[in-house]
Design an enzyme around this catalytic site. Structure first.
Site, short mmCIF file in Angstrom:
data_model
loop_
_atom_site.label_atom_id
_atom_site.label_comp_id
_atom_site.label_asym_id
_atom_site.label_seq_id
_atom_site.Cartn_x
_atom_site.Cartn_y
_atom_site.Cartn_z
N ASP A 174 20.14 2.59 5.69
CA ASP A 174 18.90 1.90 5.30
C ASP A 174 19.23 0.75 4.37
O ASP A 174 18.45 0.39 3.50
CB ASP A 174 17.95 2.91 4.62
CG ASP A 174 16.54 2.34 4.44
OD1 ASP A 174 16.17 1.40 5.17
OD2 ASP A 174 15.82 2.85 3.56
N HIS A 193 10.70 -6.57 4.97
CA HIS A 193 9.44 -6.65 4.21
C HIS A 193 8.74 -8.00 4.37
O HIS A 193 7.77 -8.27 3.67
CB HIS A 193 9.68 -6.39 2.70
CG HIS A 193 10.14 -5.00 2.40
ND1 HIS A 193 9.95 -4.38 1.19
CD2 HIS A 193 10.80 -4.09 3.16
CE1 HIS A 193 10.47 -3.17 1.22
NE2 HIS A 193 11.01 -2.98 2.41
N ASP A 204 8.54 5.15 8.48
CA ASP A 204 7.39 4.33 8.09
C ASP A 204 7.87 2.91 7.85
O ASP A 204 9.06 2.67 7.64
CB ASP A 204 6.70 4.89 6.83
CG ASP A 204 7.60 4.89 5.60
OD1 ASP A 204 8.80 5.23 5.73
OD2 ASP A 204 7.13 4.54 4.50
N HIS A 247 -21.64 -18.64 -14.88
CA HIS A 247 -21.60 -20.09 -14.73
C HIS A 247 -20.66 -20.65 -15.80
O HIS A 247 -20.85 -20.39 -16.99
CB HIS A 247 -23.03 -20.64 -14.90
CG HIS A 247 -23.14 -22.09 -14.55
ND1 HIS A 247 -22.58 -23.09 -15.31
CD2 HIS A 247 -23.75 -22.71 -13.50
CE1 HIS A 247 -22.85 -24.25 -14.77
NE2 HIS A 247 -23.57 -24.05 -13.64
N GLU A 307 8.81 6.46 2.69
CA GLU A 307 9.81 5.77 1.87
C GLU A 307 9.27 4.45 1.34
O GLU A 307 9.50 4.07 0.20
CB GLU A 307 11.09 5.54 2.68
CG GLU A 307 12.31 5.23 1.83
CD GLU A 307 12.49 3.75 1.52
OE1 GLU A 307 13.34 3.43 0.68
OE2 GLU A 307 11.78 2.90 2.10
N GLU A 308 8.53 3.74 2.19
CA GLU A 308 8.06 2.41 1.80
C GLU A 308 6.91 2.46 0.79
O GLU A 308 6.46 1.42 0.31
CB GLU A 308 7.64 1.61 3.04
CG GLU A 308 8.77 1.33 4.02
CD GLU A 308 9.82 0.34 3.49
OE1 GLU A 308 9.80 0.01 2.30
OE2 GLU A 308 10.67 -0.07 4.29
N1 BES Z 1 15.74 -0.33 3.06
C1 BES Z 1 15.05 -0.57 1.86
C2 BES Z 1 15.91 -0.53 0.63
C3 BES Z 1 17.01 -1.55 0.59
C4 BES Z 1 16.79 -2.83 1.00
C5 BES Z 1 18.22 -1.17 0.14
C6 BES Z 1 17.82 -3.73 0.96
C7 BES Z 1 19.23 -2.08 0.08
C8 BES Z 1 19.03 -3.37 0.51
C9 BES Z 1 13.94 0.45 1.68
O1 BES Z 1 13.25 0.73 2.85
C10 BES Z 1 12.94 -0.12 0.72
O2 BES Z 1 12.43 -1.16 0.94
N2 BES Z 1 12.68 0.59 -0.32
C11 BES Z 1 11.67 0.26 -1.25
C12 BES Z 1 11.50 1.48 -2.07
C13 BES Z 1 10.32 1.52 -2.94
C14 BES Z 1 9.02 1.37 -2.22
C15 BES Z 1 10.34 2.79 -3.76
C16 BES Z 1 12.08 -0.93 -2.09
O3 BES Z 1 13.26 -1.12 -2.41
O4 BES Z 1 11.20 -1.73 -2.43
ZN ZN Z 2 11.96 -1.17 3.11
#
Ligand code: BES
Ligand code: ZN
Length: 482
Positions: free
Chosen positions: A203, A452, A111, A236, A176-177
């Site tokens: 990841d 992101h 995802d 208002h 996961e996201e």
């Molecule tokens: N790949 C990331 C986590 C990550 C990013 C680890 C950079 C180390 C360095 C993962 O996909 C992610 O974004 N996880 C979310 C988890 C959350 C939604 C529980 C996060 O970290 O915001």
């Molecule tokens: Zn992520």
């Protein structure tokens, strides 16, 4: 007999342990020869908009699971299945070679994050495009590209040598996201298929270009959403202003009360109670890393200066200190021109990154309590606590970390450094707590990959190196843990 081997499908005959570095050139040659196809195949996966946060994309998340399952079968995994959860589906596949070999559990996610703001993308997020050796698309590196490295590493072994030097199980989730809410129940459903000696997860990223690294700590996450309600309709601001509490102003005060602007410390009572501070040795290790403040400010989108909790370095603030962030805020008129109102309501999304041994539920409750206590007269605040994930530290002296260090060192031409990361991967802690399995975090992303964010990319040389690292890793794990 190795734990959990009973009753699993056996395929092929185990080869004797590889003689490693000397033997890896066959894998390298295969990867080099097939890299253009590896890129084309990844592009096909990246075309699927598997945004787990958006219910409108639920069918796409399923489609990406099915697509991945088909590619996993082609790569040579068996028992491949799209596994249902109460949310988005996961993909499971395995290649169980011999009970005399170590078993590795590969975890990743198919995802992706939402794509807004769409107009900031140079090429559309789901029309992948290679520019200057970088593949731009949502999910390019987080995490479809890094999941695909695993499939191609399996393929490389099977096509060059006919069999893997370890047993591999793969679990690729679809939530996961959005916090892996159904992951623990997925793990119990699949428990007999997840028995393994170690988990390998790609990841994460490396410390910096040219500075390979292995990650041994991730922060946890928790959050709340707050809705502040005043009048039952927009009023208002001339007729009512002065005598009615303004929900946007109330929310701003409530949020501002959560952090001390001088020390950068979170003011929520109890917030730091359970925090385990890093040792002096760890701090000295972080201080010795080739960190560039200027490079960091550039990766952070050109900020004029860094800020944060007093008494801690930038790396420590990101890796070993907890934080509280406002992720979104809304309320009132935001259209063109002006509209003189007292808005009826306002809201915000808040999340906290956690470090050992903070507990997500306790911290979320503490933040909720602080917000309620800070609510001014004349409005009502409703706080909803959200699902979280625990922080985790993995052992740096695990034999699989030694193996990963050698694999990465051979491909990057430099020994990796040991780091932590500020992001969260809640399943890592679930594997530790529920299955008793440690994880090795072997990611090859870069700090400027824009995960992101708009224009997420994956450097295709890192993609190629990632496949080679993972292919070698199976040899090294067979040697180290066999
Ligand atoms: N790949 C990331 C986590 C990550 C990013 C680890 C950079 C180390 C360095 C993962 O996909 C992610 O974004 N996880 C979310 C988890 C959350 C939604 C529980 C996060 O970290 O915001
Ligand atoms: Zn992520």
């Amino acid at each position: 007999m190795r734990a959990g081997f009973a009753g699993v499908l056996m395929c092929g005959v185990a080869l004797p342990p590889a003689t490693l570095t000397g033997m890896a050139h066959d894998l390298d040659d295969y990867c080099t020869a097939h890299q253009p196809r590896f890129v084309e195949e990844l592009i096909e996966l990246l075309r699927i908009p598997s945004i787990s946060a958006d219910p409108a994309h639920a069918a796409d998340v399923r489609r990406s699971a099915e697509h991945l399952a088909a590619r996993a079968r082609e790569a040579g995994l068996t028992g491949v299945e799209v596994v249902e959860t109460d949310g988005h589906p996961a993909v499971y596949g395995e290649r169980m070679v011999s009970e005399s070999l170590p078993t590795v559990l590969v975890y990743g996610h198919h995802d992706v994050q939402p794509v807004d703001p769409l107009d900031a993308w140079v090429s559309p997020p789901f029309s992948p495009e290679v520019r200057d050796g970088r593949l731009y698309a949502r999910g390019a590196v987080d995490d479809k590209g890094q999941v695909y490295m695993h499939l191609k590493a399996v393929e490389a072994h099977l096509r060059t040598r006919g069999e893997l030097p370890v047993n591999v199980r793969m679990l690729i989730e679809g939530e996961e996201e959005v916090g892996s809410a159904h992951f623990e129940s997925l793990v119990s459903t699949l428990a007999d298929r997840l028995v393994a000696d170690v988990a390998v997860i790609s990841d994460t990223g490396i410390f910096a270009r040219g500075v390979p690294s292995l990650t041994v700590g991730l922060r946890g996450l928790t959050g709340v959403e707050v809705e502040v309600r005043g009048p039952s309709l927009d009023l208002h601001s001339g007729v009512f202003g002065g005598a009615v509490q303004n929900p946007v102003e109330a929310l701003a005060r409530m949020l501002a009360s959560l952090k001390d602007p001088e020390s950068g410390r979170v003011l929520v009572p109890g917030f730091y109670d359970d925090v385990v501070e890093p040792t002096e040795t760890e701090r000295a290790g972080y201080a010795s890393l080739p960190f560039s403040e200027e490079g960091f400010r550039r990766d952070a989108g050109g900020i004029p200066e860094t800020v944060g909790e007093e008494g801690w370095t930038v790396l420590e603030r990101r890796w070993v200190r907890p934080t509280l962030e406002i992720n979104g805020i809304w309320g009132g008129y935001q259209g063109p021109g002006s509209k003189t109102i007292i808005p009826a309501h306002a809201g915000a999304k808040i999340s906290c990154r956690l470090v050992p041994a903070q507990r997500p539920a306790l911290i979320a409750e503490a933040v909720a309590t602080a917000l309620r206590a800070a609510t001014p007269r004349g409005v009502v605040a409703e706080v909803t606590v959200k699902h979280g994930g625990n922080p985790v530290v993995t052992p740096a002296d695990h034999p699989a970390v030694t193996a990963a260090s050698r694999a990465m060192g051979a491909v990057f031409g430099k020994e990796p450094v040991i780091i932590r990361e500020g992001g969260s991967i809640p399943p890592v802690e679930v594997f530790q707590r529920v299955l008793g399995i440690q994880s090795v975090l072997v990611g090859v992303g870069l700090p400027d990959d824009h995960i992101h964010a708009p224009n997420e990319k994956f450097d295709m040389d890192h993609y190629a190196m990632g496949v080679r690292v993972l292919a070698r890793l199976w040899d090294e794990i067979a040697e180290e843990m066999g």
